[in-house]
Design an enzyme around this catalytic site. Structure first.
Site, PDB file in Angstrom:
ATOM      1  N   THR A  66       0.874  -1.186   0.000  1.00 25.04           N
ATOM      2  CA  THR A  66       0.000   0.000   0.000  1.00 25.04           C
ATOM      3  C   THR A  66       0.906   1.229   0.000  1.00 25.04           C
ATOM      4  O   THR A  66       1.008   1.930   0.998  1.00 25.04           O
ATOM      5  CB  THR A  66      -0.925   0.022   1.248  1.00 25.04           C
ATOM      6  OG1 THR A  66      -0.110  -0.156   2.425  1.00 25.04           O
ATOM      7  CG2 THR A  66      -1.965  -1.060   1.189  1.00 25.04           C
ATOM      8  N   GLU A  92       0.015  -6.562  10.556  1.00 25.81           N
ATOM      9  CA  GLU A  92       1.341  -7.159  10.757  1.00 25.81           C
ATOM     10  C   GLU A  92       2.257  -6.097  11.358  1.00 25.81           C
ATOM     11  O   GLU A  92       2.256  -4.970  10.914  1.00 25.81           O
ATOM     12  CB  GLU A  92       1.848  -7.576   9.370  1.00 25.81           C
ATOM     13  CG  GLU A  92       3.169  -8.255   9.384  1.00 25.81           C
ATOM     14  CD  GLU A  92       3.138  -9.475  10.273  1.00 25.81           C
ATOM     15  OE1 GLU A  92       2.357 -10.392  10.002  1.00 25.81           O
ATOM     16  OE2 GLU A  92       3.889  -9.490  11.274  1.00 25.81           O
ATOM     17  N   PHE A  93       3.033  -6.488  12.356  1.00 28.17           N
ATOM     18  CA  PHE A  93       3.916  -5.512  13.010  1.00 28.17           C
ATOM     19  C   PHE A  93       5.392  -5.838  12.803  1.00 28.17           C
ATOM     20  O   PHE A  93       6.239  -5.382  13.552  1.00 28.17           O
ATOM     21  CB  PHE A  93       3.616  -5.466  14.515  1.00 28.17           C
ATOM     22  CG  PHE A  93       2.185  -5.126  14.828  1.00 28.17           C
ATOM     23  CD1 PHE A  93       1.750  -3.803  14.815  1.00 28.17           C
ATOM     24  CD2 PHE A  93       1.256  -6.124  15.117  1.00 28.17           C
ATOM     25  CE1 PHE A  93       0.429  -3.480  15.097  1.00 28.17           C
ATOM     26  CE2 PHE A  93      -0.067  -5.806  15.401  1.00 28.17           C
ATOM     27  CZ  PHE A  93      -0.486  -4.490  15.393  1.00 28.17           C
ATOM     28  N   ARG A 153       9.253  -6.187  11.869  1.00 26.12           N
ATOM     29  CA  ARG A 153      10.346  -5.282  11.505  1.00 26.12           C
ATOM     30  C   ARG A 153      11.231  -5.995  10.505  1.00 26.12           C
ATOM     31  O   ARG A 153      11.533  -7.181  10.679  1.00 26.12           O
ATOM     32  CB  ARG A 153      11.213  -4.971  12.732  1.00 26.12           C
ATOM     33  CG  ARG A 153      10.529  -4.192  13.818  1.00 26.12           C
ATOM     34  CD  ARG A 153      11.278  -4.364  15.136  1.00 26.12           C
ATOM     35  NE  ARG A 153      11.301  -5.758  15.559  1.00 26.12           N
ATOM     36  CZ  ARG A 153      12.066  -6.252  16.527  1.00 26.12           C
ATOM     37  NH1 ARG A 153      12.903  -5.464  17.171  1.00 26.12           N
ATOM     38  NH2 ARG A 153      12.010  -7.529  16.861  1.00 26.12           N
ATOM     39  N   GLU A 154      11.662  -5.276   9.476  1.00 26.55           N
ATOM     40  CA  GLU A 154      12.628  -5.873   8.558  1.00 26.55           C
ATOM     41  C   GLU A 154      13.895  -6.182   9.354  1.00 26.55           C
ATOM     42  O   GLU A 154      14.264  -5.448  10.269  1.00 26.55           O
ATOM     43  CB  GLU A 154      12.929  -4.909   7.410  1.00 26.55           C
ATOM     44  CG  GLU A 154      11.744  -4.796   6.477  1.00 26.55           C
ATOM     45  CD  GLU A 154      11.960  -3.809   5.345  1.00 26.55           C
ATOM     46  OE1 GLU A 154      13.106  -3.514   4.998  1.00 26.55           O
ATOM     47  OE2 GLU A 154      10.943  -3.338   4.807  1.00 26.55           O
ATOM     48  N   ALA A 177      18.960   9.061  18.411  1.00 32.85           N
ATOM     49  CA  ALA A 177      18.998  10.270  17.570  1.00 32.85           C
ATOM     50  C   ALA A 177      19.976  10.052  16.429  1.00 32.85           C
ATOM     51  O   ALA A 177      20.955   9.338  16.566  1.00 32.85           O
ATOM     52  CB  ALA A 177      19.442  11.459  18.409  1.00 32.85           C
ATOM     53  N   CYS A 231       7.792   1.759   5.467  1.00 36.68           N
ATOM     54  CA  CYS A 231       6.617   1.817   6.348  1.00 36.68           C
ATOM     55  C   CYS A 231       6.425   3.158   7.040  1.00 36.68           C
ATOM     56  O   CYS A 231       5.474   3.869   6.742  1.00 36.68           O
ATOM     57  CB  CYS A 231       6.692   0.711   7.389  1.00 36.68           C
ATOM     58  SG  CYS A 231       6.531  -0.911   6.647  1.00 36.68           S
ATOM     59  N   ARG A 288      14.266   1.917   0.291  1.00 37.77           N
ATOM     60  CA  ARG A 288      13.106   2.785   0.104  1.00 37.77           C
ATOM     61  C   ARG A 288      13.179   3.936   1.125  1.00 37.77           C
ATOM     62  O   ARG A 288      13.335   3.707   2.309  1.00 37.77           O
ATOM     63  CB  ARG A 288      11.799   1.998   0.286  1.00 37.77           C
ATOM     64  CG  ARG A 288      11.525   1.056  -0.874  1.00 37.77           C
ATOM     65  CD  ARG A 288      10.277   0.233  -0.633  1.00 37.77           C
ATOM     66  NE  ARG A 288      10.458  -0.701   0.460  1.00 37.77           N
ATOM     67  CZ  ARG A 288       9.480  -1.439   0.982  1.00 37.77           C
ATOM     68  NH1 ARG A 288       8.255  -1.338   0.519  1.00 37.77           N
ATOM     69  NH2 ARG A 288       9.730  -2.277   1.967  1.00 37.77           N
TER      70      ARG A 288
END
Ligand code: UDX
Length: 439
Positions: A86, A152-153, A155-156, A257, A265, A335
Site C-alpha cells: 500500500t 502485521e507488526f 520489523r525488517e 537520535a 513503512c 526505500r
C-alpha cells in the site's frame, strides 16, 4: 490448515514461509511471475536474515508452494491472507489501495463456498469495510466472503522472529463471523505460548497498526528535535536520551537520535494517517504528525550542511565516503533511505561520493546509478576527505579507527547514527563529530 498468502513482498513472502514453519500448508500468490519463479526455486528476492532457511524447510516439507494463478488459490484453501503493498500515492499523502482492491477483484470471482480473507497490509481506517462491499459485489451466487483485519507488526531484519513469536496478535472482525475461530487455529502455536490476542472491530484493528507506527515515528522525531536543541546549546543528545530512558514510562527504545527514520513503512504510514484523518474530518488531531515528518526530513538536509562545513565549505570535488545506504542495518531496503538520500544529495551538489553497504548496493544502484559503489568498506574509505556513518551496520561499528585512519586522506568523521565509540575514534586521532553532540 490450508491457506494462501496473496502478495509475496517482504511481508507476504515472510508470512507464507512462517505459516509453513508453523505446520500449515501454504500457497503464496503474486502477479509478479519473476518473483514467484524465484520463490518457487527457494530463492528469497530480498535480504532477510533467517528467511531463506525457513523458506527451504517449508518447500522441502512439501508445505509451501507458489503460483500466479488466482483460480488455483480459490481451489487451494478457504483462508486467504492479503499482504500486498500500500505505497504512497503519487502527488498525495494518501495510501494507494489499487493493489489490495485488485487482489480482491482477482480472487473473489473464483471462490465457491465460504471464505475468510485476513488482511495484513497496512491500510487507512475504513478500507476493510470497503473491501467487504467490493467482495460482496463480486461473489458468485452461493459463495460468500468474510473480510477480517489482522495487521502485521514485523520489523525488517527480524521478520521471521516477529512473525512466529509476535508481541501481540490483533484481529478486527465483523460480528457473527468465523474469522476469530479461523485466526485462533492459524495462530494456535503462538497463542499456546501466551502471546496476547486482541479482538476488535475492523476500524480499531486498522487504527492499531497506523497508530503504532505513528507513535514510533513520533518517538524518533522527538529525540531528533531535542538533538537540534542540543547542538544549539552545547549539550549531548545521547546522554539526554540515556537519562530520560531510565524512566520506565519513557524507555530507551526508539530514542536513537541521528539521521532519522526511513524505509517502506514509517514515512508513508504517517502520511497516509494524516490524509485519512483529514478525510474523516479529524484534520487537527494529527497535525503534529506533519511536524514529526518535517523534523525527520530535516535530518538529511542538516547532515548535508554539516558535511559541507566539515570539508571546508566546498562540496565540489570533495571526496566523501558514505558508509551504508540501507534505511537501517540488516536490511537491503533502500526505500526512502536517509543514508541514500544524503549520499545522493552530496553527489548532486558536486561531491565525489563513494558508498559501501554490505547488502543494499544493488537496490541503491537502481535509484542512484551515478554514485560510486565500492567493493568493500576498505575500498570505499581509500583517500576520503570525510567519512559519514549513515547506516549502523555492525561491520562499520566494529571498524578499527587506527586502521581506518591509514586509509583515508583526512581523518574527519560524522557519525550519523550515534553508533560509534566517540572516545575511541577521537583517541585514534579522528575529528569525530556526531549529530546532536559536537557541533
Ligand atoms: C517498522 C515498525 O517497527 C514495524 O512494527 C512495522 O510493522 C513496519 O515499520 P521497519 O520499517 O522494519 O519497521 O523499521 P524499524 O526498525 O521500525 O526502523 C524504522 C526506521 O527508524 C529506520 O530507518 C531506523 O534507522 C530508524 N530509527 C529506529 C531511528 O532513527 N532511531 C531509533 O531509535 C530507531
Amino acid at each position: 490448515m490450508r491457506m494462501t498468502v496473496i502478495g509475496t513482498g517482504y511481508l507476504g513472502a515472510t508470512h507464507a514461509a512462517c505459516m509453513a514453519e508453523l505446520g500449515h500448508e501454504v500457497l503464496g500468490i503474486d502477479v509478479d511471475e519473476h518473483k514467484i519463479a524465484q520463490l518457487a526455486k527457494g530463492e528469497v528476492p530480498f535480504y532477510e536474515p533467517g528467511l531463506p532457511e525457513v523458506l527451504s524447510r517449508g518447500r522441502e516439507a512439501g508445505r509451501l508452494a507458489f503460483s500466479t494463478d488466482f483460480a488455483q488459490a480459490a481451489q487451494f484453501a478457504n483462508v486467504h491472507f492479503l499482504g500486498v503493498g500500500t505505497p504512497q500515492q503519487k502527488g498525495s499523502y494518501a495510501a494507494d489501495l489499487r493493489y489490495v482492491r485488485s487482489a480482491v477483484e482477482q480472487l473473489v470471482p473464483h471462490l465457491e463456498g465460504h471464505h475468510v480473507i485476513l488482511g495484513k497490509s497496512t491500510v487507512p481506517v475504513g478500507t476493510a469495510a470497503e473491501l467487504q462491499e467490493l467482495a460482496d459485489s463480486l461473489a458468485r451466487p452461493g459463495a460468500s466472503v468474510e473480510i477480517a483485519w489482522n495487521p502485521e507488526f514485523l520489523r525488517e531484519g527480524y521478520a521471521v522472529k516477529d512473525t512466529i513469536t509476535p508481541d501481540r496478535i490483533m484481529l478486527g472482525v465483523r460480528p457473527g463471523g468465523i474469522a476469530e475461530q479461523v485466526a485462533r487455529e492459524v495462530y494456535a502455536t503462538p497463542l499456546e505460548q501466551g502471546i496476547p490476542f486482541l479482538v476488535s472491530n475492523l476500524a480499531t484493528a486498522e487504527l492499531v497498526k497506523v497508530s503504532a507506527n505513528a507513535f514510533l515515528a513520533t518517538k524518533i522525531s522527538f529525540i531528533n528535535a531535542v538533538s537540534e536543541v542540543c547542538e544549539a546549546a552545547g549539550a549531548d543528545v545521547t546522554q539526554v536520551a540515556r537519562a530520560i530512558g531510565y524512566d520506565d514510562r519513557i524507555g530507551h527504545k526508539f530514542l536513537g537520535a541521528g539521521l532519522g527514520f526511513g524505509g517502506g513503512c514509517l514515512p508513508k504510514d504517517i502520511r497516509a494517517y494524516i490524509a485519512r484523518a483529514g478525510e474523516l474530518g479529524a484534520t487537527e488531531a494529527l497535525t503534529f504528525l506533519r511536524e514529526v515528518d518535517a523534523i525527520n526530513m530535516r535530518r538529511r538536509e542538516h547532515m548535508v550542511n554539516l558535511a559541507k562545513r566539515a570539508v571546508g565549505g566546498h562540496l565540489i570535488g570533495a571526496s566523501i565516503t558514505v558508509l551504508g545506504c540501507a534505511f537501517k542495518p540488516n536490511s537491503d531496503d533502500v526505500r526512502d533511505s536517509p543514508a541514500l538520500n544524503v549520499a545522493g544529495q552530496l553527489s548532486l551538489k558536486g561531491a565525489q561520493v563513494t558508498v559501501f553497504d554490505p547488502q543494499a548496493m544493488d537496490n541503491a544502484r537502481k535509484i542512484f546509478p551515478t554514485l560510486h559503489y565500492a567493493e568493500s568498506a576498505e575500498a570505499a574509505l581509500q583517500g576520503a576527505d570525510l567519512v559519514i556513518l549513515a547506516t549502523e551496520w555492525d561491520e562499520f561499528v566494529q571498524l578499527d579507527p587506527t586502521q581506518v585512519r591509514g586509509w583515508v586522506r583526512t581523518p574527519v568523521l560524522i557519525d550519523g547514527r550515534n553508533a560509534l565509540d566517540s572516545s575511541r575514534w577521537a583517541e585514534a586521532g579522528w575529528d569525530y563529530k556526531a549529530l546532536g553532540r559536537t557541533f
